[in-house]
Design a protein around this motif. Structure first.
Motif, mmCIF file in Angstrom:
data_model
loop_
_atom_site.group_PDB
_atom_site.id
_atom_site.type_symbol
_atom_site.label_atom_id
_atom_site.label_comp_id
_atom_site.label_asym_id
_atom_site.label_seq_id
_atom_site.Cartn_x
_atom_site.Cartn_y
_atom_site.Cartn_z
ATOM 1 N N THR A 65 56.913 51.992 26.477
ATOM 2 C CA THR A 65 56.239 51.902 27.401
ATOM 3 C C THR A 65 54.757 51.705 27.003
ATOM 4 N N ILE A 66 53.890 51.697 27.908
ATOM 5 C CA ILE A 66 52.262 51.664 27.935
ATOM 6 C C ILE A 66 51.903 52.436 26.605
ATOM 7 N N PRO A 67 51.330 51.657 25.641
ATOM 8 C CA PRO A 67 50.478 50.478 25.678
ATOM 9 C C PRO A 67 51.342 49.430 24.955
ATOM 10 N N ILE A 127 51.434 42.726 45.170
ATOM 11 C CA ILE A 127 50.068 43.219 44.800
ATOM 12 C C ILE A 127 49.956 43.782 43.339
ATOM 13 N N GLY A 128 48.918 43.139 42.716
ATOM 14 C CA GLY A 128 48.595 43.480 41.462
ATOM 15 C C GLY A 128 49.132 42.525 40.317
ATOM 16 N N ALA A 129 48.342 42.342 39.080
ATOM 17 C CA ALA A 129 48.592 41.488 38.419
ATOM 18 C C ALA A 129 48.868 41.859 36.766
ATOM 19 N N GLY A 130 49.414 43.125 36.684
ATOM 20 C CA GLY A 130 49.592 43.742 35.375
ATOM 21 C C GLY A 130 50.952 43.407 34.788
ATOM 22 N N GLY A 131 51.371 44.143 33.850
ATOM 23 C CA GLY A 131 52.686 44.189 33.462
ATOM 24 C C GLY A 131 53.825 44.142 34.114
ATOM 25 N N ALA A 132 53.522 45.195 35.211
ATOM 26 C CA ALA A 132 54.661 45.308 36.092
ATOM 27 C C ALA A 132 54.766 44.388 37.199
ATOM 28 N N ALA A 133 53.601 43.777 37.484
ATOM 29 C CA ALA A 133 53.807 42.797 38.483
ATOM 30 C C ALA A 133 54.376 41.432 37.730
ATOM 31 N N ARG A 134 54.161 41.137 36.513
ATOM 32 C CA ARG A 134 54.603 40.123 35.665
ATOM 33 C C ARG A 134 56.173 40.279 35.721
ATOM 34 N N LEU A 150 48.920 38.997 45.218
ATOM 35 C CA LEU A 150 47.496 39.454 45.618
ATOM 36 C C LEU A 150 46.917 40.404 44.627
ATOM 37 N N ASN A 151 45.558 39.975 44.300
ATOM 38 C CA ASN A 151 45.039 40.998 43.362
ATOM 39 C C ASN A 151 43.493 41.277 43.673
ATOM 40 N N ARG A 152 43.180 42.429 43.405
ATOM 41 C CA ARG A 152 41.662 42.659 43.444
ATOM 42 C C ARG A 152 40.683 41.697 42.493
ATOM 43 N N SER A 153 41.184 41.599 41.358
ATOM 44 C CA SER A 153 40.395 40.571 40.590
ATOM 45 C C SER A 153 40.935 39.295 40.432
ATOM 46 N N THR A 154 40.107 38.294 40.695
ATOM 47 C CA THR A 154 40.691 36.968 41.001
ATOM 48 C C THR A 154 41.177 36.279 39.738
ATOM 49 N N ASP A 155 40.368 36.235 38.619
ATOM 50 C CA ASP A 155 40.674 35.865 37.357
ATOM 51 C C ASP A 155 42.057 36.279 36.853
ATOM 52 N N LYS A 156 42.519 37.679 36.724
ATOM 53 C CA LYS A 156 43.760 37.944 36.493
ATOM 54 C C LYS A 156 44.858 37.677 37.509
ATOM 55 N N GLY A 157 44.785 37.745 38.535
ATOM 56 C CA GLY A 157 45.675 37.322 39.753
ATOM 57 C C GLY A 157 45.927 36.026 39.570
ATOM 58 N N PRO A 170 43.523 36.483 47.401
ATOM 59 C CA PRO A 170 42.772 37.972 47.010
ATOM 60 C C PRO A 170 43.498 38.811 48.046
ATOM 61 N N LEU A 171 43.174 40.367 47.383
ATOM 62 C CA LEU A 171 43.796 41.307 48.079
ATOM 63 C C LEU A 171 43.093 41.600 49.472
ATOM 64 N N SER A 172 41.921 41.263 49.474
ATOM 65 C CA SER A 172 41.309 41.461 50.989
ATOM 66 C C SER A 172 41.670 40.590 52.023
ATOM 67 N N ASN A 184 54.245 46.939 46.035
ATOM 68 C CA ASN A 184 52.840 47.460 45.299
ATOM 69 C C ASN A 184 53.123 47.590 43.783
ATOM 70 N N THR A 185 52.426 46.905 43.011
ATOM 71 C CA THR A 185 52.715 47.108 41.501
ATOM 72 C C THR A 185 51.375 48.076 40.895
ATOM 73 N N THR A 186 50.522 48.258 41.674
ATOM 74 C CA THR A 186 49.321 48.810 41.063
ATOM 75 C C THR A 186 49.518 50.229 41.257
ATOM 76 N N SER A 187 48.510 51.005 40.703
ATOM 77 C CA SER A 187 48.631 52.655 40.683
ATOM 78 C C SER A 187 47.908 53.297 41.946
ATOM 79 N N VAL A 188 47.595 52.195 42.905
ATOM 80 C CA VAL A 188 46.884 52.686 44.131
ATOM 81 C C VAL A 188 47.879 53.676 45.093
ATOM 82 N N GLY A 189 47.398 54.839 45.091
ATOM 83 C CA GLY A 189 48.619 55.851 45.910
ATOM 84 C C GLY A 189 48.775 56.775 45.112
HETATM 85 P P1 ATR Z 1 50.535 47.767 34.441
HETATM 86 O O1 ATR Z 1 50.744 47.056 33.127
HETATM 87 O O2 ATR Z 1 51.411 48.940 34.509
HETATM 88 O O3 ATR Z 1 51.123 46.934 35.601
HETATM 89 P P2 ATR Z 1 47.867 47.161 34.530
HETATM 90 O O4 ATR Z 1 48.039 46.191 33.527
HETATM 91 O O5 ATR Z 1 46.801 48.150 34.152
HETATM 92 O O6 ATR Z 1 49.025 48.029 34.710
HETATM 93 O O7 ATR Z 1 47.420 46.827 35.919
HETATM 94 C C1 ATR Z 1 47.122 47.302 37.039
HETATM 95 C C2 ATR Z 1 47.066 46.350 38.171
HETATM 96 O O8 ATR Z 1 46.451 47.406 39.046
HETATM 97 C C3 ATR Z 1 45.787 45.287 38.195
HETATM 98 O O9 ATR Z 1 46.206 44.121 38.667
HETATM 99 C C4 ATR Z 1 44.743 45.938 38.871
HETATM 100 O O10 ATR Z 1 43.931 45.200 39.544
HETATM 101 P P3 ATR Z 1 42.652 44.350 38.728
HETATM 102 O O11 ATR Z 1 43.321 43.211 37.910
HETATM 103 O O12 ATR Z 1 41.595 43.997 39.690
HETATM 104 O O13 ATR Z 1 41.936 45.430 37.623
HETATM 105 C C5 ATR Z 1 45.492 46.629 39.998
HETATM 106 N N1 ATR Z 1 44.881 47.906 40.278
HETATM 107 C C6 ATR Z 1 44.468 49.152 39.744
HETATM 108 N N2 ATR Z 1 43.562 49.918 40.202
HETATM 109 C C7 ATR Z 1 43.460 49.245 41.561
HETATM 110 C C8 ATR Z 1 42.673 49.416 42.821
HETATM 111 N N3 ATR Z 1 41.991 50.826 42.767
HETATM 112 N N4 ATR Z 1 42.702 48.573 43.936
HETATM 113 C C9 ATR Z 1 43.401 47.518 43.548
HETATM 114 N N5 ATR Z 1 43.973 47.091 42.405
HETATM 115 C C10 ATR Z 1 43.904 47.875 41.660
#
Ligand code: ATR
Length: 273
Positions: A65-67, A127-134, A150-157, A170-172, A184-189
């Motif tokens: 698991t992480i990291p 929603i999200g662009a981290g490892g879980a989203a991938r 959909l992601n908060r930051s454009t470059d990663k998304g 964009p998430l918005s 939802n794959t982000t930690s929001v919530g």
């Molecule tokens: P994991 O590998 O577990 O998926 P990660 O690589 O840290 O975790 O990815 C977290 C994702 O959640 C990212 O896409 C992040 O968005 P950014 O790329 O913009 O950072 C997203 N995320 C985390 N907190 C967020 C928040 N408060 N609002 C929106 N997106 C969030």
């Protein structure tokens, strides 16, 4: 539990790992199946030496698991085709001293979703662009879904969307995305910020299937809102248990006791609240 010289050892390699529910889940499964094995949590800073130790001690398998999910790849002997394509490993199987890497996050998410919906031809939003989203995005594309990231930051998304052959938005701008399945794959919530949700309730439609990979709390604000709207929902425990069940099956070659695993995870989560 009767630990003796035949007992097999498994564990999770991560940092931090003290919160992990994998030990209670896998130990309950081993006990239920009468499999002579134990599963421990290893807090690992140096993944290279942990892998050397795993081989040296004949540890039968591990969760990663992480990291370490990406870094661990360099130390394995072989990787399953899906793990190679996803670029991350969450499961190691030790086959007579050779270490094989798998990714059951993807299988787990698809198994959890398949209890509520099919994916082929559906408009799916992640929603999200981290490892879980991938990992999940790879599963969605493989099963023939039309994916938008959909992601908060454009470059990663944009990068993830490009890697998966998906659309980016964009998430918005969720309200303008075509969406039949929302994940939802982000930690929001996640605890302690339990009131937060990644999209507006008003933008959910009652025909959507909504999945959250957050499992603490079990019912996130997003899932509550989706239920209120009349959506079918998939909670984070379902995915967690399905990825664990796939690990159990790789390690033991036996069908996992999914209900036992789900029950112990939920009971442990409820006790922690
Ligand atoms: P994991 O590998 O577990 O998926 P990660 O690589 O840290 O975790 O990815 C977290 C994702 O959640 C990212 O896409 C992040 O968005 P950014 O790329 O913009 O950072 C997203 N995320 C985390 N907190 C967020 C928040 N408060 N609002 C929106 N997106 C969030």
């Amino acid at each position: 539990m009767n630990i003796n010289s035949y007992t097999s050892l498994y564990g999770v390699l991560g940092n931090p790992v003290s919160h992990s529910l994998s030990p209670v889940m896998h130990n309950s499964a081993f006990a239920h199946m009468g499999y002579n094995a134990v599963y421990l949590a290893f807090q690992v800073t140096d993944i290279a030496s942990a892998i050397t130790g795993l081989k040296g001690l004949g540890i039968k398998g591990a969760s990663v698991t992480i990291p370490h999910k990406v870094a661990v790849k360099a130390f394995l002997d072989e990787m399953d085709e899906n793990a190679l394509k996803i670029g991350a490993v969450n499961t190691i199987l030790n086959k007579e001293g050779r270490l094989f890497g798998y990714n059951t996050d993807c299988m787990g998410a698809m198994a959890a979703l398949s209890e509520k919906t099919t994916i082929r031809g559906k408009d799916v939003v992640i929603i999200g662009a981290g490892g879980a989203a991938r990992a999940i995005g790879f599963g969605i594309i493989s099963e023939g879904g039309n994916l938008t990231v959909l992601n908060r930051s454009t470059d990663k998304g944009e990068q993830l969307a490009k890697d998966l052959g998906a659309e980016f938005c964009p998430l918005s701008e969720f309200s303008r995305a075509k969406c039949q399945v929302l994940i939802n794959t982000t930690s929001v919530g996640m605890t302690p910020h339990v009131e937060a949700m990644p999209v507006q309730k008003a933008d959910l439609g009652k025909e959507m299937v909504v999945m959250d990979i957050v499992y603490n709390p079990l019912k996130t604000t997003l899932l509550k809102a989706a239920e209120d709207m009349g959506c079918l929902t998939v909670d984070g425990v379902s995915m967690f248990v399905c990825q664990g069940a796939a690990q159990f099956e790789l390690w033991t070659g036996k069908k996992a006791p999914v209900n036992v695993m789900r029950e112990v995870v939920i009971n442990t989560l409820l006790k922690k609240v």
